[in-house]
Structure formats: C-alpha cells, structure tokens
Design a protein around this motif. Structure first.
Motif, PDB file in Angstrom:
ATOM      1  N   THR A   1      24.382 -19.913   2.869  1.00 38.71           N
ATOM      2  CA  THR A   1      23.179 -19.480   1.089  1.00 38.71           C
ATOM      3  C   THR A   1      22.495 -19.257   0.347  1.00 38.71           C
ATOM      4  N   LYS A   2      22.508 -20.548   0.037  1.00 40.42           N
ATOM      5  CA  LYS A   2      21.639 -21.011  -0.812  1.00 40.42           C
ATOM      6  C   LYS A   2      22.619 -20.445  -2.415  1.00 40.42           C
ATOM      7  N   ARG A   3      23.607 -20.621  -2.778  1.00 40.66           N
ATOM      8  CA  ARG A   3      23.722 -20.191  -3.389  1.00 40.66           C
ATOM      9  C   ARG A   3      25.581 -20.798  -4.507  1.00 40.66           C
ATOM     10  N   PHE A   4      25.162 -21.096  -6.281  1.00 39.49           N
ATOM     11  CA  PHE A   4      26.199 -21.100  -6.936  1.00 39.49           C
ATOM     12  C   PHE A   4      26.907 -20.593  -7.480  1.00 39.49           C
ATOM     13  N   THR A   5      28.281 -20.383  -7.366  1.00 37.51           N
ATOM     14  CA  THR A   5      29.353 -19.643  -7.851  1.00 37.51           C
ATOM     15  C   THR A   5      29.961 -20.630  -9.128  1.00 37.51           C
ATOM     16  N   LEU A   6      29.772 -20.546 -10.464  1.00 35.43           N
ATOM     17  CA  LEU A   6      30.630 -20.883 -11.337  1.00 35.43           C
ATOM     18  C   LEU A   6      31.758 -19.942 -11.698  1.00 35.43           C
ATOM     19  N   VAL A   7      32.928 -20.524 -12.027  1.00 29.83           N
ATOM     20  CA  VAL A   7      34.154 -19.574 -12.152  1.00 29.83           C
ATOM     21  C   VAL A   7      34.770 -20.165 -14.088  1.00 29.83           C
ATOM     22  N   ALA A   8      34.619 -20.009 -15.124  1.00 33.05           N
ATOM     23  CA  ALA A   8      35.102 -20.443 -16.152  1.00 33.05           C
ATOM     24  C   ALA A   8      36.375 -19.656 -17.028  1.00 33.05           C
ATOM     25  N   PRO A   9      36.569 -20.329 -17.676  1.00 38.99           N
ATOM     26  CA  PRO A   9      37.254 -19.719 -18.561  1.00 38.99           C
ATOM     27  C   PRO A   9      36.936 -18.934 -19.509  1.00 38.99           C
ATOM     28  N   SER A  10      35.570 -19.203 -20.607  1.00 42.88           N
ATOM     29  CA  SER A  10      35.288 -18.392 -21.264  1.00 42.88           C
ATOM     30  C   SER A  10      33.705 -18.464 -20.833  1.00 42.88           C
ATOM     31  N   GLU A  11      32.682 -17.788 -21.520  1.00 43.70           N
ATOM     32  CA  GLU A  11      31.237 -17.947 -21.276  1.00 43.70           C
ATOM     33  C   GLU A  11      30.651 -18.859 -22.441  1.00 43.70           C
ATOM     34  N   PHE A  12      31.410 -19.676 -23.259  1.00 41.46           N
ATOM     35  CA  PHE A  12      30.824 -21.116 -24.129  1.00 41.46           C
ATOM     36  C   PHE A  12      31.562 -22.268 -22.832  1.00 41.46           C
ATOM     37  N   VAL A  13      32.424 -22.511 -22.249  1.00 40.01           N
ATOM     38  CA  VAL A  13      32.163 -23.637 -20.585  1.00 40.01           C
ATOM     39  C   VAL A  13      31.693 -22.933 -19.496  1.00 40.01           C
ATOM     40  N   ALA A  14      31.229 -21.752 -19.896  1.00 44.75           N
ATOM     41  CA  ALA A  14      30.221 -22.032 -18.372  1.00 44.75           C
ATOM     42  C   ALA A  14      28.649 -22.500 -18.450  1.00 44.75           C
ATOM     43  N   LYS A  15      28.512 -21.486 -19.765  1.00 46.68           N
ATOM     44  CA  LYS A  15      27.072 -22.808 -20.213  1.00 46.68           C
ATOM     45  C   LYS A  15      26.937 -23.832 -20.509  1.00 46.68           C
ATOM     46  N   GLN A  16      27.814 -24.621 -20.590  1.00 50.41           N
ATOM     47  CA  GLN A  16      28.528 -26.687 -20.901  1.00 50.41           C
ATOM     48  C   GLN A  16      28.538 -26.711 -19.314  1.00 50.41           C
ATOM     49  N   VAL A  17      28.976 -25.821 -19.019  1.00 52.93           N
ATOM     50  CA  VAL A  17      29.044 -26.407 -16.823  1.00 52.93           C
ATOM     51  C   VAL A  17      27.202 -26.003 -16.689  1.00 52.93           C
ATOM     52  N   ILE A  18      26.754 -25.136 -16.797  1.00 49.37           N
ATOM     53  CA  ILE A  18      25.517 -24.617 -16.491  1.00 49.37           C
ATOM     54  C   ILE A  18      24.240 -25.682 -17.243  1.00 49.37           C
ATOM     55  N   ASP A  19      24.120 -25.939 -18.615  1.00 49.44           N
ATOM     56  CA  ASP A  19      23.981 -27.583 -19.530  1.00 49.44           C
ATOM     57  C   ASP A  19      23.970 -28.606 -18.404  1.00 49.44           C
ATOM     58  N   VAL A  20      25.177 -28.801 -18.062  1.00 45.21           N
ATOM     59  CA  VAL A  20      25.321 -30.097 -17.256  1.00 45.21           C
ATOM     60  C   VAL A  20      24.746 -30.126 -15.928  1.00 45.21           C
ATOM     61  N   MET A  21      24.996 -29.252 -15.573  1.00 46.60           N
ATOM     62  CA  MET A  21      23.853 -28.636 -14.122  1.00 46.60           C
ATOM     63  C   MET A  21      22.435 -29.366 -14.059  1.00 46.60           C
ATOM     64  N   ASN A  22      21.879 -28.157 -15.107  1.00 46.74           N
ATOM     65  CA  ASN A  22      20.604 -28.531 -15.347  1.00 46.74           C
ATOM     66  C   ASN A  22      20.232 -30.010 -15.914  1.00 46.74           C
ATOM     67  N   THR A  23      20.932 -30.747 -16.736  1.00 40.53           N
ATOM     68  CA  THR A  23      20.462 -31.543 -16.727  1.00 40.53           C
ATOM     69  C   THR A  23      20.139 -32.716 -15.858  1.00 40.53           C
ATOM     70  N   LYS A  24      21.050 -32.602 -14.382  1.00 39.51           N
ATOM     71  CA  LYS A  24      20.993 -33.681 -13.312  1.00 39.51           C
ATOM     72  C   LYS A  24      20.476 -33.097 -12.594  1.00 39.51           C
ATOM     73  N   PHE A  25      20.505 -31.556 -12.588  1.00 39.74           N
ATOM     74  CA  PHE A  25      18.798 -31.093 -12.045  1.00 39.74           C
ATOM     75  C   PHE A  25      17.713 -32.227 -12.417  1.00 39.74           C
ATOM     76  N   ILE A  26      17.391 -32.049 -13.837  1.00 36.30           N
ATOM     77  CA  ILE A  26      15.861 -32.765 -14.518  1.00 36.30           C
ATOM     78  C   ILE A  26      16.295 -34.563 -13.879  1.00 36.30           C
ATOM     79  N   GLN A  27      17.574 -35.096 -14.204  1.00 40.99           N
ATOM     80  CA  GLN A  27      17.410 -36.405 -13.699  1.00 40.99           C
ATOM     81  C   GLN A  27      16.550 -36.582 -12.399  1.00 40.99           C
ATOM     82  N   ARG A  28      16.778 -35.320 -11.466  1.00 40.70           N
ATOM     83  CA  ARG A  28      17.230 -35.300  -9.590  1.00 40.70           C
ATOM     84  C   ARG A  28      15.523 -35.167  -9.757  1.00 40.70           C
ATOM     85  N   LYS A  29      14.385 -34.738 -10.497  1.00 32.74           N
ATOM     86  CA  LYS A  29      13.721 -33.975 -10.508  1.00 32.74           C
ATOM     87  C   LYS A  29      13.208 -32.382  -9.822  1.00 32.74           C
TER      88      LYS A  29
END
Length: 166
Positions: free
Chosen positions: A48-76
C-alpha cells in the motif's frame, strides 16, 4: 514540417531507497538513547506504500519523523514524496501517524499542470495526459526547455521528474 520533440512529466519514487531509509530509521530507533525505550514502532507496507508510526507522545513521533526525513535526504528521496496525516489516538494512550508515499500524477493534478502549461501561451506546445503521467510535445526544443524550467519553479505538493526528453 519538423518532427515534434517531447518529454514526460512523472512523479516516481525509488522504492528501494525508501525501504533503505526505513530500515536505517528502524535501526536508529533501536540504538538512539532517547528513542530505544520509548516503545514507538514504525512499519512500512510496500503493497500500500504506507508508513504507520505509533509513539507514546506527539513529541516522540515528531522525533522519529525527523530521523526518517534525515534518512530520506541522505538517500536523495524528495521529502514531498511522503504525506503524513495528522495524529490519531491509538490504543494504550499512544499516538498514530500514517504516511502515504505519493507516486503518479492524479487526474486533478494533471489537469492543473496542463492548464498551467497552456497559460504560458506557447503556440507550439501541446499537452497530453497519459494515465499517471503527462506528455508535452512541441516542435521547438527551446519551448520545451522553458516549460521544464517553469514547472520546476512551481510547487505542486509532490516531486515531479522530467524524463524521455527526445
């Protein structure tokens, strides 16, 4: 009469690079001191080309999304290629985010791009919608180049590539 030149406007994402970024994010989540004991999970469904992120708080979720965005940028991988929905309440006092990978040009966007190209009022340029892509024709290479540069300046909310230039 001169033969028409053309190029295709598409929106494609390299799924292997997306999967690599996902795997690197999962690895960093298990190693990073502030994320490893947070009980957050990240899943990627290739079908389905879908990511599902479950986190205990919105702050932690934003951190994981930020890490993922960094990895996306590194992989162009263009960050516009993933569209995150707003937070949803999940079971056990957790927050769920869903991110959809955007591929292909839908009919509404194709109509909008086609209209924008026609509004340039280039006499020799023709646009044809072919499924999830647009084909732009012209007998003048200069006009095609100006269409490409115009489209690169616009923001359509998803990454566009210009292929099969001939």
């Amino acid at each position: 009469m001169a033969k028409d030149e053309s190029f295709d406007v598409v929106s494609e994402v390299d799924l292997q690079e997306v999967d690599n970024a996902y795997q690197q994010t999962k690895k960093e989540m298990s190693q990073r001191y502030d994320l490893k004991d947070s009980k957050s999970t990240l899943e990627f469904d290739k079908g389905t080309k879908r990511f599902t992120l479950v986190a205990p708080s919105e702050f932690v979720a934003k951190q994981v999304i930020d890490v993922m965005n960094t990895k996306f940028i590194q992989r162009k991988v263009d960050l516009k290629a993933i569209r995150w929905n707003g937070p949803e309440d999940a079971s056990g006092m957790t927050i769920r985010y869903r991110g959809d990978l955007i591929e292909g040009i839908d009919k509404d966007l194709a109509t909008k791009i086609s209209k924008n190209i026609r509004d340039l009022k280039l006499k020799k340029v023709k646009v044809q919608v072919e499924g999830a892509k647009l084909r732009v024709f012209s007998s003048s290479r200069d006009e095609l180049q100006s269409v490409i540069s115009y489209l690169k300046e616009q923001d359509y909310g998803q990454p566009l590539q210009y292929i099969n230039y001939r």
